[in-house]
Design a protein around this motif. Sequence first.
Motif, PDB file in Angstrom:
ATOM      1  N   TRP A  48       1.318   6.334   1.192  1.00 25.18           N
ATOM      2  CA  TRP A  48       1.794   7.697   1.405  1.00 25.18           C
ATOM      3  C   TRP A  48       2.358   7.878   2.807  1.00 25.18           C
ATOM      4  O   TRP A  48       1.765   7.431   3.782  1.00 25.18           O
ATOM      5  CB  TRP A  48       0.654   8.698   1.212  1.00 25.18           C
ATOM      6  N   ASN A  49       3.465   8.591   2.873  1.00 25.71           N
ATOM      7  CA  ASN A  49       4.041   9.008   4.141  1.00 25.71           C
ATOM      8  C   ASN A  49       3.529  10.423   4.412  1.00 25.71           C
ATOM      9  O   ASN A  49       3.833  11.355   3.657  1.00 25.71           O
ATOM     10  CB  ASN A  49       5.568   8.991   4.025  1.00 25.71           C
ATOM     11  N   LEU A  50       2.737  10.589   5.464  1.00 21.88           N
ATOM     12  CA  LEU A  50       2.118  11.890   5.708  1.00 21.88           C
ATOM     13  C   LEU A  50       3.046  12.865   6.426  1.00 21.88           C
ATOM     14  O   LEU A  50       2.689  14.012   6.661  1.00 21.88           O
ATOM     15  CB  LEU A  50       0.798  11.720   6.470  1.00 21.88           C
ATOM     16  N   LYS A  51       4.239  12.405   6.776  1.00 20.81           N
ATOM     17  CA  LYS A  51       5.250  13.340   7.309  1.00 20.81           C
ATOM     18  C   LYS A  51       5.971  14.034   6.166  1.00 20.81           C
ATOM     19  O   LYS A  51       6.168  15.239   6.182  1.00 20.81           O
ATOM     20  CB  LYS A  51       6.275  12.560   8.158  1.00 20.81           C
ATOM     21  N   THR A  52       6.359  13.243   5.169  1.00 20.60           N
ATOM     22  CA  THR A  52       7.112  13.808   4.041  1.00 20.60           C
ATOM     23  C   THR A  52       6.194  14.240   2.892  1.00 20.60           C
ATOM     24  O   THR A  52       6.628  14.929   1.980  1.00 20.60           O
ATOM     25  CB  THR A  52       8.096  12.759   3.482  1.00 20.60           C
ATOM     26  N   HIS A  53       4.914  13.811   2.950  1.00 23.70           N
ATOM     27  CA  HIS A  53       3.932  14.083   1.888  1.00 23.70           C
ATOM     28  C   HIS A  53       4.340  13.433   0.565  1.00 23.70           C
ATOM     29  O   HIS A  53       3.999  13.926  -0.507  1.00 23.70           O
ATOM     30  CB  HIS A  53       3.704  15.586   1.691  1.00 23.70           C
ATOM     31  N   ARG A  54       5.078  12.347   0.663  1.00 28.40           N
ATOM     32  CA  ARG A  54       5.517  11.643  -0.537  1.00 28.40           C
ATOM     33  C   ARG A  54       5.096  10.168  -0.488  1.00 28.40           C
ATOM     34  O   ARG A  54       4.753   9.658   0.563  1.00 28.40           O
ATOM     35  CB  ARG A  54       7.040  11.708  -0.674  1.00 28.40           C
ATOM     36  N   VAL A  55       5.184   9.532  -1.659  1.00 30.75           N
ATOM     37  CA  VAL A  55       4.877   8.095  -1.753  1.00 30.75           C
ATOM     38  C   VAL A  55       6.050   7.305  -1.186  1.00 30.75           C
ATOM     39  O   VAL A  55       7.191   7.503  -1.594  1.00 30.75           O
ATOM     40  CB  VAL A  55       4.635   7.690  -3.224  1.00 30.75           C
ATOM     41  N   ASP A  56       5.768   6.421  -0.225  1.00 29.77           N
ATOM     42  CA  ASP A  56       6.798   5.511   0.288  1.00 29.77           C
ATOM     43  C   ASP A  56       6.944   4.295  -0.622  1.00 29.77           C
ATOM     44  O   ASP A  56       8.038   3.847  -0.898  1.00 29.77           O
ATOM     45  CB  ASP A  56       6.430   5.023   1.710  1.00 29.77           C
ATOM     46  N   THR A  57       5.794   3.766  -1.061  1.00 28.32           N
ATOM     47  CA  THR A  57       5.796   2.546  -1.875  1.00 28.32           C
ATOM     48  C   THR A  57       4.693   2.631  -2.923  1.00 28.32           C
ATOM     49  O   THR A  57       3.604   3.141  -2.628  1.00 28.32           O
ATOM     50  CB  THR A  57       5.504   1.303  -0.986  1.00 28.32           C
ATOM     51  N   ALA A  58       4.963   2.142  -4.111  1.00 25.51           N
ATOM     52  CA  ALA A  58       3.924   2.009  -5.145  1.00 25.51           C
ATOM     53  C   ALA A  58       3.753   0.520  -5.429  1.00 25.51           C
ATOM     54  O   ALA A  58       4.717  -0.169  -5.767  1.00 25.51           O
ATOM     55  CB  ALA A  58       4.328   2.750  -6.410  1.00 25.51           C
ATOM     56  N   LEU A  59       2.547   0.023  -5.215  1.00 29.30           N
ATOM     57  CA  LEU A  59       2.265  -1.405  -5.386  1.00 29.30           C
ATOM     58  C   LEU A  59       1.561  -1.622  -6.720  1.00 29.30           C
ATOM     59  O   LEU A  59       0.580  -0.947  -7.028  1.00 29.30           O
ATOM     60  CB  LEU A  59       1.378  -1.908  -4.243  1.00 29.30           C
ATOM     61  N   ASP A  60       2.043  -2.587  -7.480  1.00 27.54           N
ATOM     62  CA  ASP A  60       1.523  -2.823  -8.826  1.00 27.54           C
ATOM     63  C   ASP A  60       1.034  -4.267  -8.905  1.00 27.54           C
ATOM     64  O   ASP A  60       1.830  -5.177  -9.100  1.00 27.54           O
ATOM     65  CB  ASP A  60       2.657  -2.562  -9.821  1.00 27.54           C
ATOM     66  N   GLY A  61      -0.294  -4.461  -8.731  1.00 30.79           N
ATOM     67  CA  GLY A  61      -0.794  -5.838  -8.731  1.00 30.79           C
ATOM     68  C   GLY A  61      -2.039  -6.046  -9.567  1.00 30.79           C
ATOM     69  O   GLY A  61      -2.622  -7.121  -9.577  1.00 30.79           O
ATOM     70  N   HIS A  62      -2.478  -4.983 -10.265  1.00 28.16           N
ATOM     71  CA  HIS A  62      -3.760  -5.094 -10.975  1.00 28.16           C
ATOM     72  C   HIS A  62      -3.627  -4.893 -12.487  1.00 28.16           C
ATOM     73  O   HIS A  62      -4.593  -4.492 -13.148  1.00 28.16           O
ATOM     74  CB  HIS A  62      -4.769  -4.110 -10.386  1.00 28.16           C
ATOM     75  N   GLY A  63      -2.440  -5.183 -13.016  1.00 27.88           N
ATOM     76  CA  GLY A  63      -2.269  -5.147 -14.469  1.00 27.88           C
ATOM     77  C   GLY A  63      -2.655  -3.824 -15.090  1.00 27.88           C
ATOM     78  O   GLY A  63      -3.255  -3.778 -16.165  1.00 27.88           O
ATOM     79  N   ARG A  64      -2.350  -2.745 -14.363  1.00 25.42           N
ATOM     80  CA  ARG A  64      -2.637  -1.368 -14.833  1.00 25.42           C
ATOM     81  C   ARG A  64      -4.128  -1.083 -15.043  1.00 25.42           C
ATOM     82  O   ARG A  64      -4.501  -0.171 -15.770  1.00 25.42           O
ATOM     83  CB  ARG A  64      -1.847  -1.051 -16.131  1.00 25.42           C
ATOM     84  N   LYS A  65      -4.967  -1.897 -14.410  1.00 23.41           N
ATOM     85  CA  LYS A  65      -6.409  -1.634 -14.429  1.00 23.41           C
ATOM     86  C   LYS A  65      -6.780  -0.893 -13.140  1.00 23.41           C
ATOM     87  O   LYS A  65      -6.225  -1.160 -12.078  1.00 23.41           O
ATOM     88  CB  LYS A  65      -7.198  -2.951 -14.503  1.00 23.41           C
ATOM     89  N   SER A  66      -7.740  -0.005 -13.249  1.00 23.59           N
ATOM     90  CA  SER A  66      -8.124   0.884 -12.143  1.00 23.59           C
ATOM     91  C   SER A  66      -8.348   0.145 -10.812  1.00 23.59           C
ATOM     92  O   SER A  66      -8.993  -0.895 -10.772  1.00 23.59           O
ATOM     93  CB  SER A  66      -9.408   1.602 -12.537  1.00 23.59           C
ATOM     94  N   VAL A  67      -7.785   0.718  -9.741  1.00 17.03           N
ATOM     95  CA  VAL A  67      -7.994   0.181  -8.387  1.00 17.03           C
ATOM     96  C   VAL A  67      -9.072   1.030  -7.718  1.00 17.03           C
ATOM     97  O   VAL A  67      -8.941   2.254  -7.641  1.00 17.03           O
ATOM     98  CB  VAL A  67      -6.684   0.240  -7.558  1.00 17.03           C
TER      99      VAL A  67
END
Length: 328
Positions: A48-67
């Motif tokens: 998260w970018n706390l200046k824009t309050h938006r997601v900068d990057t979404a990382l997908d490494g856990h096969g859609r299983k809960s992180v």
Amino acid sequence: MALPPPDPQFVLRGTGAAVHTLHFSCGSQEPDVPVLFSGSENGFVHVWNLKTHRVDTALDGHGRKSVYCVETMGGKNRLLSQGRDQRICLWDLAEGRTSVTDSVFTENVGFCRCSLLEVAAGRWLMAMAAKALDEVQVLELPSKTSVCTLKPAVGAKLGMPMCLKLWQLSCGSQPLLLAGYEDGSVVLWNLSMGKALSQLACHQEPVMSLDFDSEKAKGISGSSEKVLSIWSLNEQQNLQVYKTHKLVNAGISDITIRPDKKILATAGWDHRIRIFGWKKLKPLAVLDYHTATVHCVSFSDHKNPTERLLAAGSKDHRISIWSIYTQT
């Protein structure tokens, strides 16, 4: 008259799923704007970018299983994430990269968050719940060399480890591990000897979360019941109950002491975040914003107290950001 509790400074939306873990990284070029990492039930780690309050990057490494665990390793570009796919992933986010550089297969089916401790420049210890249900394994990173496996004594019915905290008194001193177990015990382990130094029955129910202040040699734990347990460690490395605090509603998912050791926050099953003074466990505020269980709380480690933030992640898919008790 006490001041009414504040509203969140802002709210982050966009995870699309329950938020299970949060971690701030303030060690950046712009000291005023920390990065916030969140891990959610849909398997994504969001940056998260706390200046824009938006997601900068979404990382997908856990096969859609809960992180359920995210930590940085010496800066915002080196990241560790742990998921229900039984994997701990290591990431290198420098220069916009978004790929997993290495991973550890835990073979553990629980949801005990691993614990990290930097023991030398670029060298880390990582404690994690092991394949055998009641064991904890400690590895060195980045080499992934096994340091020890901590096994309860024969006949000790501790159950599964539920929460872990690696710590050391000072840089270079012996690393130790505090582990909270399914039977309500907190155990202090010596890693070099691979044995338990002390065990304390803190709760009637599984220990859901704990944190420890090594300067005061005092810790706190919460469970599914209505009690916070505060315990201390004496010179002989024995754990003792220091005091208990009765809660209004049962169920604590997460506890964290702010880096300056002045206050602590709890994440409640009752949808509320509670703030206490750490010295005497005086209740200071009840933050009431979320509409479902609060799973996690995290403090930023800003050098400037007035900029310190508290983040809370909930089953309601939202992350609330608060600025509280920032004057020293």
